[in-house]
Motif scaffolding. Structure first.
Motif, PDB file in Angstrom:
ATOM      1  N   ILE A 162       0.854  -1.186   0.000  1.00 39.57           N
ATOM      2  CA  ILE A 162       0.000   0.000   0.000  1.00 39.57           C
ATOM      3  C   ILE A 162       0.888   1.233   0.000  1.00 39.57           C
ATOM      4  O   ILE A 162       1.802   1.344   0.825  1.00 39.57           O
TER       5      ILE A 162
ATOM      6  N   VAL B 198      -3.022   0.453  -4.011  1.00 41.37           N
ATOM      7  CA  VAL B 198      -3.009  -0.836  -3.316  1.00 41.37           C
ATOM      8  C   VAL B 198      -2.676  -1.911  -4.344  1.00 41.37           C
ATOM      9  O   VAL B 198      -3.353  -2.047  -5.365  1.00 41.37           O
TER      10      VAL B 198
ATOM     11  N   ILE C 193      -9.809   6.012  -1.192  1.00 37.59           N
ATOM     12  CA  ILE C 193      -9.991   4.564  -1.077  1.00 37.59           C
ATOM     13  C   ILE C 193     -10.278   4.238   0.391  1.00 37.59           C
ATOM     14  O   ILE C 193      -9.481   4.566   1.277  1.00 37.59           O
TER      15      ILE C 193
ATOM     16  N   TYR D 153     -10.347   1.208   2.731  1.00 36.37           N
ATOM     17  CA  TYR D 153      -9.781  -0.134   2.635  1.00 36.37           C
ATOM     18  C   TYR D 153      -9.966  -0.884   3.952  1.00 36.37           C
ATOM     19  O   TYR D 153      -9.549  -0.402   5.004  1.00 36.37           O
TER      20      TYR D 153
ATOM     21  N   LYS E  54      -9.127  -4.609   5.388  1.00 38.63           N
ATOM     22  CA  LYS E  54      -8.419  -5.822   5.029  1.00 38.63           C
ATOM     23  C   LYS E  54      -9.297  -7.060   5.168  1.00 38.63           C
ATOM     24  O   LYS E  54      -9.161  -8.003   4.400  1.00 38.63           O
TER      25      LYS E  54
END
Length: 202
Positions: free
Chosen positions: A163, A185, A198, A200, A202
């Motif tokens: 990232i 990413v 973004i 994000y 995980k």
């Protein structure tokens, strides 16, 4: 005044202990040697080998084998200045901060013992059980475990996701991040994502 053996000072709510000290009464300052420690309240403890303390400025300069404990956060370095007026502790020649979530190292750092905000600059490295973050400048709070990205930053997550970002935030405890300003990413399977904003998870 030269004081030796189980030396204790009290100043404006703080206790200072050491094995020996030179006390300069007119200047309202002291040099403390060996097994030096400062206790402020019931949560803040600072340890080191040598201390210069200016009572007028309420400034403590601790040197060699320095450790600052503030609840669940520990800061270690060889040279630490602690301003009791602002509750700011800062180092200029390398240091490390460890909290329950992360370990952070940098060449320069500043830590506020009141609100748990920290600022790291130059060769910043954040190590978590799941990822490693490298940056030149990073804002971080040891209580919330949120890292604010404010410069060129690279995050490697579990050796499979890279990232890249220059602005955003990362909640390291919840593993959620907001990435701004053309962040990228890249996953090891070839998938690549780039955007101005973004979110994000995980």
């Amino acid at each position: 005044q030269i004081l030796k053996g189980d030396v204790r000072f009290r100043h404006d709510g703080a206790l200072l202990f050491c094995d020996s000290a030179s006390f300069y009464e007119k200047a309202n300052s002291l040099d403390a040697f060996s097994n030096v420690r400062i206790i402020q309240g019931d949560t803040l403890f600072v340890y080191g080998d040598f201390l210069y303390y200016d009572g007028n400025l309420k400034l403590a300069r601790m040197r060699q084998n320095v450790r600052l404990d503030n609840r669940k956060t520990t800061l270690t370095t060889d040279s630490l200045d602690f301003d009791r007026n602002t509750n700011l502790a800062y180092y200029r020649y390398g240091g490390k901060i460890v909290d329950p979530e992360n370990t952070l190292t940098s060449a320069w750092g500043e830590y506020n013992t009141s609100n748990n905000d920290a600022l790291f600059q130059k060769n910043v490295n954040l190590v978590n059980k799941n990822f490693v973050m490298n940056s030149d400048t990073l804002h971080y709070n040891t209580k919330t475990a949120i890292a604010n990205i404010v410069g060129q930053t690279h995050i490697l997550y579990q050796d499979e996701t890279n990232i890249y970002s220059t602005r955003g935030w990362y909640n390291t405890g919840a593993e959620q991040m907001m990435l701004l300003d053309r962040s990228k990413v890249i996953h090891k399977d070839g998938k690549e994502l780039m955007g101005d904003t973004i979110y994000y998870n995980k």
